[in-house]
Write a protein that holds these residues in place. Structure first.
Motif, mmCIF file in Angstrom:
data_model
loop_
_atom_site.group_PDB
_atom_site.id
_atom_site.type_symbol
_atom_site.label_atom_id
_atom_site.label_comp_id
_atom_site.label_asym_id
_atom_site.label_seq_id
_atom_site.Cartn_x
_atom_site.Cartn_y
_atom_site.Cartn_z
ATOM 1 N N ALA A 287 76.886 64.119 15.392
ATOM 2 C CA ALA A 287 78.224 65.576 14.660
ATOM 3 C C ALA A 287 76.916 66.741 13.826
ATOM 4 O O ALA A 287 77.659 67.413 14.578
ATOM 5 C CB ALA A 287 78.762 64.710 14.265
ATOM 6 N N GLY A 288 75.978 65.900 13.476
ATOM 7 C CA GLY A 288 75.311 67.322 12.817
ATOM 8 C C GLY A 288 74.509 68.291 13.586
ATOM 9 O O GLY A 288 74.460 69.077 13.364
ATOM 10 N N ALA B 238 75.410 54.485 12.389
ATOM 11 C CA ALA B 238 76.667 55.279 11.529
ATOM 12 C C ALA B 238 75.846 56.692 10.910
ATOM 13 O O ALA B 238 76.055 57.809 11.504
ATOM 14 C CB ALA B 238 77.378 54.872 10.434
ATOM 15 N N ALA B 239 74.548 56.249 11.103
ATOM 16 C CA ALA B 239 73.535 57.131 10.913
ATOM 17 C C ALA B 239 73.292 58.077 12.374
ATOM 18 O O ALA B 239 72.976 58.524 12.824
ATOM 19 C CB ALA B 239 72.052 57.109 10.566
ATOM 20 N N LEU C 234 75.938 60.496 12.668
ATOM 21 C CA LEU C 234 76.071 61.606 11.874
ATOM 22 C C LEU C 234 75.175 62.919 12.494
ATOM 23 O O LEU C 234 75.267 63.983 12.674
ATOM 24 C CB LEU C 234 75.749 61.074 10.034
ATOM 25 C CG LEU C 234 76.630 61.179 9.764
ATOM 26 C CD1 LEU C 234 76.552 60.139 8.426
ATOM 27 C CD2 LEU C 234 77.629 61.808 9.377
ATOM 28 N N TYR D 206 77.553 62.010 23.790
ATOM 29 C CA TYR D 206 77.134 60.259 22.612
ATOM 30 C C TYR D 206 76.506 59.906 22.810
ATOM 31 O O TYR D 206 76.245 58.816 22.635
ATOM 32 C CB TYR D 206 78.045 60.496 21.111
ATOM 33 C CG TYR D 206 77.590 59.434 19.674
ATOM 34 C CD1 TYR D 206 76.842 59.619 19.283
ATOM 35 C CD2 TYR D 206 79.048 58.298 20.132
ATOM 36 C CE1 TYR D 206 76.389 58.390 18.135
ATOM 37 C CE2 TYR D 206 78.335 57.226 18.671
ATOM 38 C CZ TYR D 206 76.897 57.635 18.515
ATOM 39 O OH TYR D 206 76.851 56.294 17.674
#
Lengths: 318, 545
Positions: A28-29, A21-22, A25, A68
């Protein structure tokens, strides 16, 4: 299956999920950051054709999801990509930096953790008397002063006035361990002072909480000495909360040393990250972010596992 | 004359209290107590909570619990005044000459250490025995105290043995350093009656065989009568009466002692069942989510209007679970519950407000059942607003009526729970339940946390209210004396089943099933030699089989 093994396995699985999950993030960030990497590399005078070519080359035209998974696939094989700015392999550059950061964090932890726990025990032993108040006052002061400030104060006294340690922490591989330790002495002291208060106060609070228990009274009525009661009866039951705070602070030692590394020009991860953020070198930022996340999750995972293992009810089921 | 082992003279004990909203102040909780204890004798200290008995017991170890301070007087142990000795000497006294057995062994054992390590710790650290000798001694004590697997039980952790076993381990812990005096502080109070009798016997035998002296602290006169040579009755920090066990039990002089001896003598004659029960539990089976065994197995009971069904059993027998099923907190997996004339829905959330009003509950811990930040008036007024929409003057009037009914009178409306005694708190809880004008009140161990005399008062109040309000009670308790005092019919529960059920006169009359017999014969009786009789009787029976 033994319940401890089951619980630990659950935590490990959760940790991996959290790391995944990190990674989402982080990706995406960094993708959402304004600015164009190709533009950044080629400069303002680049022709549109050149920009388009470079974008295609870097895969910037692919949809984010594809990018990704390409990135994640690479990471899983140990390939963190290449830095946009200098074309070097990121894994290679980070390797040395990470080692330096770990070296600094390791020595800060070696000193601060036993010291914090010892001071915590001492504060409990002399609760509300002057040693307790002194310990609290000093550690609270050091945590309240910004770390760069402590850094400069220590440099002024230890490096300039007394000339005990160097003011800049420059290291290379040809130095012996002792020379290296001498080089990082001041940053280690700064880090120790920063993390001490938190761990010391948690140790104190956790043990004081346990000291209310009936079994502490039993120990007192056995005629045991206070320090022995705290050490052998209270501490083992306060391990879980203490370990949690210790691990959070260790994570801080690895992840949060940016300021200290910059102050002392120390060649660690923090400085590396700051350098490349300012250059918009997205792959490097992603790689650093992922490593920091892994360290954080890993250390907290250890804290969880220690808490589980330190619980006699789980370790020795009925 | 030889010097007694323990000599207490003019002992005064003070404490700092922190009343809510006021300045902290010093109060005296023990006002000058004198007594002697000869070597090898047992002195029973008896009194209600707040009488200062635990505090006096701990003073024999020169120890004040929490903010308690030993402010005056002398405590001589083995010819030394221990109150005046320095801390180092006090530490040598504790765990070597005087040891302590607490009420809750479960809380008094360190959960992180093995039993053996804790049992032998004092003996070793005080230099009384080597590790090897201390462990051998502990094993011998485990055996004497009737613990299973005495050789290996020490390797277990506290949570791995039962409550009764742990209480015996605590006794072994106290006896291991070969002390001169053991302070037993309510050692059997937290146990079920059938467990209590065995632990009591084990403690008594251990005291006799080791020749140790003991201070035996309890609120239960029937228990202390079984083990003591002498008894001292305490009330609010002063001695009321001192005498031999025989004299205190059979010929009490003081009024207070007489009240203690004759406690639980409420006579209640059972009522005839009516045609239609107010509550009917049919074939109810229930289990908790995530478990794979039934905590309730095929339960069938009924309660008649204005009458009391007592559900009696030991901890873990499922009696509180039955209450949870009836209130809808735990939906049953099988069976149904009929209330008045209709079937209750199994879950709480689907029940109409009227059903909720008709069925009220009173809990064991009045402390935690009330919001400490609300006044008594607010607590009792809440159901009046909720169910009847009362407001203003009307509500105030009704609150006062309820307070009068529970015999609290004027001036209680504005008080906070912290300003009430234990008995008063429970009365407020009763008023709150009554405020809803229910047909049935479930009383879950409502007198278990109270002192005997206070509990008696609550029982009398409940009986009176039943007559006036015509309310039925489902009375859950582990205490058979309470059952005798209040029940019209009785259900005896054992491991999730009702093993005996019927009108009180039938249930409490022979012939008994094995479990009810065990339960009834385990209730301590207020006479000397009861313990020996019961044990001898049981031995004979098991020999006969």
């Amino acid at each position: 299956m033994h319940p401890v093994i089951k619980l630990v396995a659950q935590r490990l699985a959760l940790g991996l999920l959290l790391l995944l999950a990190a990674s989402v993030l982080i990706f995406a960030g960094t993708t959402m950051l304004p600015g164009d990497v190709a533009q950044q590399i080629l400069g303002q005078g680049a022709t549109p054709t050149a920009l388009a070519n470079l974008r295609a080359e870097l895969g910037l035209n692919d949809p984010p999801v594809t990018r990704y998974f390409n990135w994640l696939g690479g990471v899983l094989q140990g390939d963190l990509g290449t830095a946009l700015t200098n074309g070097r392999d990121i894994a290679e550059s980070i390797g040395g930096r990470l080692k330096n950061t770990m070296f600094l964090a390791f020595w800060a932890a070696i000193i601060s953790i036993p010291l914090a726990i010892f001071l915590g025990l001492l504060a409990v032993r002399y609760k509300d008397k002057w040693p307790d108040k002194l310990i609290s006052a000093v550690t609270l002061t050091t945590i309240s002063i910004p770390e760069f400030m402590i850094g400069y104060i220590l440099v002024y006294w230890l490096a300039i006035k007394f000339r005990w340690f160097p003011s800049v922490a420059i290291m290379n591989d040809s130095m012996s361990l002792l020379e290296k330790l001498n080089a990082i002495a001041i940053p280690v002291i700064v880090l120790t002072l920063v993390v001490l208060a938190h761990m010391m106060r948690m140790t104190r609070a956790a043990i004081l909480n346990v000291m209310q228990s009936a079994y502490i009274e039993t120990a007192e009525l056995k005629g045991l000495r206070m320090l022995k009661i705290i050490r052998t009866h209270a501490f083992p039951n306060a391990v879980a909360p203490i370990v949690n705070v210790v691990m959070l602070n260790m994570a801080y030692l690895v992840v949060g040393v940016v300021v200290v590394e910059v102050v002392f020009a120390y060649p660690g991860m923090g400085q590396y990250l700051v350098d490349h953020v300012s250059k918009r070198d997205v792959p490097v930022v992603q790689a650093c972010g992922l490593i920091f996340a892994a360290v954080y999750i890993g250390l907290n995972l250890i804290a969880d596992i220690v808490s589980i293992v330190s619980n006699p009810r789980l370790r020795h089921p009925k | 004359m030889t010097e007694p082992l323990l000599k207490v003279r003019g002992l005064k004990i003070g404490a700092t209290i922190y009343p809510p909203g006021e300045k902290s102040r010093e109060i005296e909780i023990v006002h000058g107590v004198d007594f002697d204890l000869e070597a090898g004798k047992v002195l029973g200290l008896i009194g209600e909570s707040g009488a200062g008995k635990s505090t006096i017991g701990l003073a024999a170890m020169a120890y004040g619990r929490g903010g308690v301070e030993l402010t005056g007087g002398e405590v001589w142990v083995n010819g030394r005044d221990v109150l005046k000795s320095p801390l180092r000497d006090k530490r040598r006294l504790r765990g070597a000459e005087v040891t302590y057995v607490s009420q809750s062994a479960a809380a008094s054992f360190n959960p992180a250490k093995r039993i053996m390590e804790q049992v032998t710790e004092a003996a070793i650290s005080q230099g009384k025995f080597s590790k090897q000798d201390a462990e051998a001694r502990a094993v011998a004590l485990f055996e004497k105290l009737g613990l299973p697997d005495p050789e290996t039980i020490g390797t277990r952790y506290p949570h791995q043995v039962s409550g009764g076993q742990l209480q015996r381990c605590m006794t072994a812990l106290a006896l291991c350093p070969e002390p001169d005096l053991v302070v037993f502080d309510e050692p059997t109070t937290a146990l079920d009656v059938t467990t209590q009798i065995d632990v009591l016997k084990a403690i008594k035998d251990a005291i006799r065989d080791t020749g140790v002296a003991a201070l035996y602290i309890t609120h239960d006169l029937a228990v202390v009568a079984q083990v003591s040579d002498h008894i001292m009755v305490l009330q609010q920090g002063s001695m009321v009466e001192y005498g031999t066990a025989d004299q205190i039990i059979n010929n009490p002089q003081e009024e207070y002692t007489q009240a203690l001896v004759s406690v639980r003598s409420i006579k209640h004659i059972e009522k005839e069942p009516t045609d239609t029960p107010v509550l009917k539990v049919e074939n109810v089976t229930a289990r908790y989510a995530g478990t794979n065994f039934d905590v309730l197995k095929n339960i069938n009971v009924e309660i008649h209007p204005g009458q009391t069904l007592a559900v009696v059993g030991e901890s873990g027998s499922g009696k509180s679970t039955l209450a949870r099923v009836i209130t809808g907190l735990l939906p049953p997996s099988e069976g149904q519950i009929t209330f008045d004339d209709h079937v209750l829905t199994s879950g709480l959330s689907t029940r109409p407000k009227e059903d909720l009003r008709q069925l009220q509950m009173i809990y064991q811990m009045a402390d935690t059942a009330m919001n400490p930040r609300q006044t008594v008036g607010t607590i009792i007024g809440r159901p009046l607003e909720l169910y009847f929409g009362l407001k203003g003057k009307e509500k105030q009037k009704r609150i006062q009526e309820l307070l009068d009914e529970i015999e609290l009178g004027d001036g209680f409306q504005d008080r906070y729970p912290a300003e009430l005694s234990g008995g008063q708190k429970q009365r407020v809880c009763i008023a709150r339940a009554l405020a809803a004008k229910p047909k049935l009140i479930i009383c879950d161990e409502v007198t278990s946390a109270l002192d005997p005399l206070v509990a008696d008062g609550i029982l009398k109040l409940l009986l009176k209210l039943q007559k006036v309000e015509d309310v039925a009670y489902l009375f859950i308790t582990h205490d058979l004396a309470t059952v005798k005092a209040i029940a019209d019919s009785i259900a005896v529960m054992f491991q999730g089943e009702v093993v005996r059920y019927g009108p009180k006169s039938q249930v409490l009359a022979p012939p008994f099933d094995d479990y009810t017999d065990l339960l009834l014969s385990s209730v301590p009786e207020m006479r000397l030699g009861w313990l020996e009789e019961v044990i001898a009787h049981r031995k004979m029976e098991s020999a006969g089989n």
